[in-house]
Design a protein around this motif. Structure first.
Motif, PDB file in Angstrom:
ATOM      1  N   THR A  66     -21.759 -31.244  26.014  1.00 48.81           N
ATOM      2  CA  THR A  66     -21.825 -29.931  26.648  1.00 48.81           C
ATOM      3  C   THR A  66     -21.504 -28.782  25.714  1.00 48.81           C
ATOM      4  O   THR A  66     -21.620 -27.625  26.115  1.00 48.81           O
ATOM      5  CB  THR A  66     -20.847 -29.871  27.831  1.00 48.81           C
ATOM      6  OG1 THR A  66     -19.514 -30.069  27.337  1.00 48.81           O
ATOM      7  CG2 THR A  66     -21.159 -30.951  28.860  1.00 48.81           C
ATOM      8  N   SER A  67     -21.109 -29.077  24.474  1.00 50.45           N
ATOM      9  CA  SER A  67     -20.666 -27.988  23.599  1.00 50.45           C
ATOM     10  C   SER A  67     -21.776 -26.985  23.319  1.00 50.45           C
ATOM     11  O   SER A  67     -21.510 -25.819  23.036  1.00 50.45           O
ATOM     12  CB  SER A  67     -20.137 -28.561  22.282  1.00 50.45           C
ATOM     13  OG  SER A  67     -21.158 -29.290  21.617  1.00 50.45           O
ATOM     14  N   ASN A 115     -15.351 -22.083  30.469  1.00 48.46           N
ATOM     15  CA  ASN A 115     -15.936 -22.804  29.341  1.00 48.46           C
ATOM     16  C   ASN A 115     -15.077 -23.979  28.904  1.00 48.46           C
ATOM     17  O   ASN A 115     -15.595 -25.016  28.484  1.00 48.46           O
ATOM     18  CB  ASN A 115     -16.162 -21.851  28.172  1.00 48.46           C
ATOM     19  CG  ASN A 115     -17.203 -20.803  28.487  1.00 48.46           C
ATOM     20  OD1 ASN A 115     -18.092 -21.021  29.311  1.00 48.46           O
ATOM     21  ND2 ASN A 115     -17.094 -19.655  27.847  1.00 48.46           N
ATOM     22  N   SER A 118     -16.054 -26.674  31.052  1.00 48.47           N
ATOM     23  CA  SER A 118     -17.506 -26.875  31.183  1.00 48.47           C
ATOM     24  C   SER A 118     -17.923 -26.860  32.650  1.00 48.47           C
ATOM     25  O   SER A 118     -18.677 -27.721  33.113  1.00 48.47           O
ATOM     26  CB  SER A 118     -17.923 -28.205  30.530  1.00 48.47           C
ATOM     27  OG  SER A 118     -17.652 -28.203  29.157  1.00 48.47           O
TER      28      SER A 118
END
Length: 125
Positions: A27-28, A73, A76
């Motif tokens: 997911t980065s 963030n 996520s």
């Protein structure tokens, strides 16, 4: 990338719900996440989306001023705060993400590569 949505339910008109969508896996570099909905007998439609680049958001006209999309963030996760709900908001809500490294929000569901399971939102009159 795997997406999992939470938070649907039954609410009276004028009430509120908050949906969550947690992303896992690689997911980065997943920058754009959003929500679509589909009511019975209708096509899937765009609701809102968020891009981590510039922390930008976009909303469909029928939810502007009532729904707010936000992102954590570190987790996520994106959230959809839905206020002043109307019976016509009743639908299955699905979260989606564009493929990695794409930074632009799109209203077209065909441009989203990852999808979570839908969650039912029912608004009674």
């Amino acid at each position: 990338v795997q997406l999992q949505a939470f938070g649907g339910g039954l609410v009276q008109a004028g009430g509120s719900l908050r949906l969550s969508c947690a992303a896992s896996g690689r997911t980065s570099s997943t920058y754009v996440m959003g929500w679509f909905r589909q009511a019975p007998g209708k096509e899937r439609e765009f609701v809102a989306a968020h891009s981590r680049v510039g922390d930008t958001t976009s909303y469909s006209n029928f939810v502007k001023g009532r729904f707010t999309i936000s992102s954590d963030n570190a987790k996520s996760t994106v959230y959809l705060q839905m206020n002043s709900l109307k019976p016509e908001d009743t639908a299955v809500y699905s979260c989606a993400a564009r493929r990695n490294y794409i930074t632009v929000i799109s209203y077209d569901s065909r441009l989203y590569d990852y999808w979570g399971q839908g969650t039912q939102v029912t608004v009674s009159s």
